[in-house]
Design a protein around this motif. Structure first.
Motif, PDB file in Angstrom:
ATOM      1  N   GLU A 117       0.823  -1.213   0.000  1.00 48.86           N
ATOM      2  CA  GLU A 117       0.000   0.000   0.000  1.00 48.86           C
ATOM      3  C   GLU A 117       0.859   1.266   0.000  1.00 48.86           C
ATOM      4  O   GLU A 117       0.436   2.315   0.465  1.00 48.86           O
ATOM      5  N   GLY A 118       2.093   1.141  -0.504  1.00 51.33           N
ATOM      6  CA  GLY A 118       2.991   2.290  -0.530  1.00 51.33           C
ATOM      7  C   GLY A 118       3.710   2.547   0.771  1.00 51.33           C
ATOM      8  O   GLY A 118       4.526   3.472   0.862  1.00 51.33           O
ATOM      9  N   LYS A 119       3.460   1.753   1.791  1.00 45.15           N
ATOM     10  CA  LYS A 119       4.019   2.007   3.118  1.00 45.15           C
ATOM     11  C   LYS A 119       5.385   1.332   3.267  1.00 45.15           C
ATOM     12  O   LYS A 119       5.578   0.399   4.053  1.00 45.15           O
ATOM     13  N   ARG A 120       6.346   1.832   2.499  1.00 47.03           N
ATOM     14  CA  ARG A 120       7.697   1.276   2.506  1.00 47.03           C
ATOM     15  C   ARG A 120       8.666   2.292   3.086  1.00 47.03           C
ATOM     16  O   ARG A 120       8.818   3.398   2.581  1.00 47.03           O
ATOM     17  N   LEU A 121       9.356   1.907   4.142  1.00 40.34           N
ATOM     18  CA  LEU A 121      10.341   2.767   4.778  1.00 40.34           C
ATOM     19  C   LEU A 121      11.659   2.680   4.023  1.00 40.34           C
ATOM     20  O   LEU A 121      12.156   1.583   3.752  1.00 40.34           O
ATOM     21  N   VAL A 122      12.228   3.814   3.664  1.00 40.07           N
ATOM     22  CA  VAL A 122      13.498   3.820   2.942  1.00 40.07           C
ATOM     23  C   VAL A 122      14.658   3.957   3.916  1.00 40.07           C
ATOM     24  O   VAL A 122      14.572   4.671   4.915  1.00 40.07           O
ATOM     25  N   THR A 123      15.739   3.255   3.613  1.00 33.63           N
ATOM     26  CA  THR A 123      16.965   3.354   4.412  1.00 33.63           C
ATOM     27  C   THR A 123      18.159   3.741   3.549  1.00 33.63           C
ATOM     28  O   THR A 123      19.260   3.929   4.058  1.00 33.63           O
ATOM     29  N   LYS A 124      17.933   3.843   2.257  1.00 38.13           N
ATOM     30  CA  LYS A 124      18.989   4.234   1.321  1.00 38.13           C
ATOM     31  C   LYS A 124      18.337   4.973   0.155  1.00 38.13           C
ATOM     32  O   LYS A 124      17.112   4.909  -0.010  1.00 38.13           O
ATOM     33  N   PRO A 125      19.104   5.677  -0.653  1.00 41.67           N
ATOM     34  CA  PRO A 125      18.508   6.415  -1.758  1.00 41.67           C
ATOM     35  C   PRO A 125      17.662   5.504  -2.647  1.00 41.67           C
ATOM     36  O   PRO A 125      18.131   4.467  -3.118  1.00 41.67           O
ATOM     37  N   THR A 126      16.413   5.910  -2.869  1.00 43.95           N
ATOM     38  CA  THR A 126      15.463   5.057  -3.575  1.00 43.95           C
ATOM     39  C   THR A 126      14.645   5.874  -4.560  1.00 43.95           C
ATOM     40  O   THR A 126      14.101   6.927  -4.214  1.00 43.95           O
ATOM     41  N   LEU A 127      14.562   5.365  -5.788  1.00 41.26           N
ATOM     42  CA  LEU A 127      13.700   5.943  -6.814  1.00 41.26           C
ATOM     43  C   LEU A 127      12.351   5.245  -6.742  1.00 41.26           C
ATOM     44  O   LEU A 127      12.275   4.021  -6.820  1.00 41.26           O
ATOM     45  N   PHE A 128      11.283   6.024  -6.587  1.00 42.05           N
ATOM     46  CA  PHE A 128       9.924   5.491  -6.633  1.00 42.05           C
ATOM     47  C   PHE A 128       9.293   5.897  -7.959  1.00 42.05           C
ATOM     48  O   PHE A 128       9.191   7.077  -8.273  1.00 42.05           O
ATOM     49  N   TYR A 129       8.895   4.900  -8.725  1.00 41.76           N
ATOM     50  CA  TYR A 129       8.290   5.117 -10.045  1.00 41.76           C
ATOM     51  C   TYR A 129       6.804   4.838  -9.894  1.00 41.76           C
ATOM     52  O   TYR A 129       6.380   3.682  -9.763  1.00 41.76           O
ATOM     53  N   LEU A 130       5.996   5.900  -9.877  1.00 40.59           N
ATOM     54  CA  LEU A 130       4.581   5.796  -9.522  1.00 40.59           C
ATOM     55  C   LEU A 130       3.742   6.511 -10.576  1.00 40.59           C
ATOM     56  O   LEU A 130       3.227   7.603 -10.343  1.00 40.59           O
ATOM     57  N   MET A 131       3.563   5.883 -11.703  1.00 42.36           N
ATOM     58  CA  MET A 131       2.895   6.528 -12.828  1.00 42.36           C
ATOM     59  C   MET A 131       1.374   6.459 -12.691  1.00 42.36           C
ATOM     60  O   MET A 131       0.787   5.386 -12.653  1.00 42.36           O
ATOM     61  N   HIS A 132       0.742   7.639 -12.607  1.00 40.36           N
ATOM     62  CA  HIS A 132      -0.716   7.754 -12.560  1.00 40.36           C
ATOM     63  C   HIS A 132      -1.315   6.937 -11.423  1.00 40.36           C
ATOM     64  O   HIS A 132      -2.379   6.331 -11.575  1.00 40.36           O
ATOM     65  N   CYS A 133      -0.639   6.908 -10.285  1.00 35.88           N
ATOM     66  CA  CYS A 133      -1.169   6.223  -9.109  1.00 35.88           C
ATOM     67  C   CYS A 133      -2.106   7.153  -8.341  1.00 35.88           C
ATOM     68  O   CYS A 133      -2.070   8.371  -8.503  1.00 35.88           O
ATOM     69  N   GLY A 134      -2.934   6.568  -7.488  1.00 37.40           N
ATOM     70  CA  GLY A 134      -3.864   7.353  -6.695  1.00 37.40           C
ATOM     71  C   GLY A 134      -3.174   8.137  -5.588  1.00 37.40           C
ATOM     72  O   GLY A 134      -2.074   7.791  -5.154  1.00 37.40           O
ATOM     73  N   LYS A 135      -3.837   9.170  -5.113  1.00 37.26           N
ATOM     74  CA  LYS A 135      -3.255  10.038  -4.077  1.00 37.26           C
ATOM     75  C   LYS A 135      -2.959   9.265  -2.798  1.00 37.26           C
ATOM     76  O   LYS A 135      -2.007   9.580  -2.087  1.00 37.26           O
ATOM     77  N   ALA A 136      -3.768   8.257  -2.482  1.00 37.89           N
ATOM     78  CA  ALA A 136      -3.563   7.514  -1.239  1.00 37.89           C
ATOM     79  C   ALA A 136      -2.203   6.828  -1.210  1.00 37.89           C
ATOM     80  O   ALA A 136      -1.552   6.758  -0.159  1.00 37.89           O
TER      81      ALA A 136
END
Length: 293
Positions: A164-183
């Protein structure tokens, strides 16, 4: 594009609205077509689309903006309280740490041309950022078993759990989220709501300021408070999109969170951020994981 005419009739969708109206239908369609999915043919179509995008002029701008954002990202060991004067280097002069990548909400790329273009763009970005394919994790509940096999064959890591997008980052991370919902964006911001974690994120996805402009202000503040708070402290660079691909790449930006801006906020900003609940959102643009019995 050999079968463009027919496919574009299937793929055309208003920006941002697709995920809300088609989430469950796409999942059903994917399940029905998974038996006849030709993995080899699907991979060839993805690679052909990748080659097509590589020749597009707008791709060079996407590549440059990713590399610019990546060069400014701190490592997880770096003190984010200060901004370095040497892009691409930490305070001691060493090269910055390799990016990881997470992709949510790609959609059914075997049946939807928009999703296939977005997957091909992801592959190009991974190559440009020198991100190993295995270090890119992908998830969408709409994926069929055949599509998951295709992604693994390409070398990507397929997640088995709906985060559900609830991922904690611990290092530099690219999130690729094309046309995803606001939630999904809101959940990601909540999970990393600290002056240490936010600068580690680079988001390629829908513009936060665009979300603000298209949403009633009181509803955005009530339901998506982390997006609301992020707008004034993030930096957005709008990415170009040719008119013929407007339904694929429209309203896309590179979003970063410079430590210099975050550190100007009061400490109370980060105190025990409550988890989003979305009690007032009957048409939530995200497929939530099933509650454990």
């Amino acid at each position: 594009m050999s079968d463009a005419g027919e496919e574009w009739q299937v793929a055309r969708r208003r920006k941002g609205a697709a995920r809300k109206s088609n989430l469950h239908q796409v999942s059903l369609n994917s399940t029905r077509c998974q038996e006849q999915l030709d993995i080899g043919k699907t991979i060839k179509r993805i690679r052909d689309t990748l080659s097509e995008l590589r020749c597009e002029e707008f791709w060079q701008e996407w590549k440059e903006q990713l590399l610019c954002a990546a060069s400014a990202a701190p490592s997880e060991k770096e003190d984010t309280d200060t901004v370095t004067d040497q892009p691409g280097r930490s305070r001691d002069g060493r090269s910055r740490q390799q990016l990881e990548c997470v992709c949510y909400g790609l959609g059914s790329f075997s049946s939807c041309v928009s999703a296939r273009y977005q997957l091909a763009m992801l592959m190009l970005l991974l190559d440009a950022g020198q991100i190993p394919l295995k270090d890119c994790s992908v998830y969408d509940p709409a994926f069929s078993s055949g599509e998951r096999d295709v992604l693994r064959e390409l070398g990507l890591t397929v997640l088995t759990e709906n985060e559900e997008g609830k991922r904690l980052v611990t290092k530099p991370t690219l999130f690729y989220l094309m046309h995803c919902g606001k939630a999904l964006y809101n959940n990601l911001l909540w999970k990393n709501w600290s002056a240490r974690c936010l600068p580690l994120m680079i988001i390629i996805g829908n513009s936060f300021s665009g979300m603000r402009d298209r949403t009633i202000e009181r509803e955005l503040k009530r339901d998506y408070s982390y997006i609301t708070q992020a707008v004034p402290v993030c930096e957005e660079t709008q990415l170009p999109c040719p008119s013929r691909l407007i339904d694929v790449f429209s309203d896309t930006a590179v979003i970063t969170f410079p430590a210099s801006g975050l550190n100007r906020l009061p400490q109370s900003t980060w105190a025990e951020p409550p988890e989003p609940q979305y009690q007032h959102c009957p048409d939530l643009e995200i497929i939530q994981r099933e509650a454990q019995s």
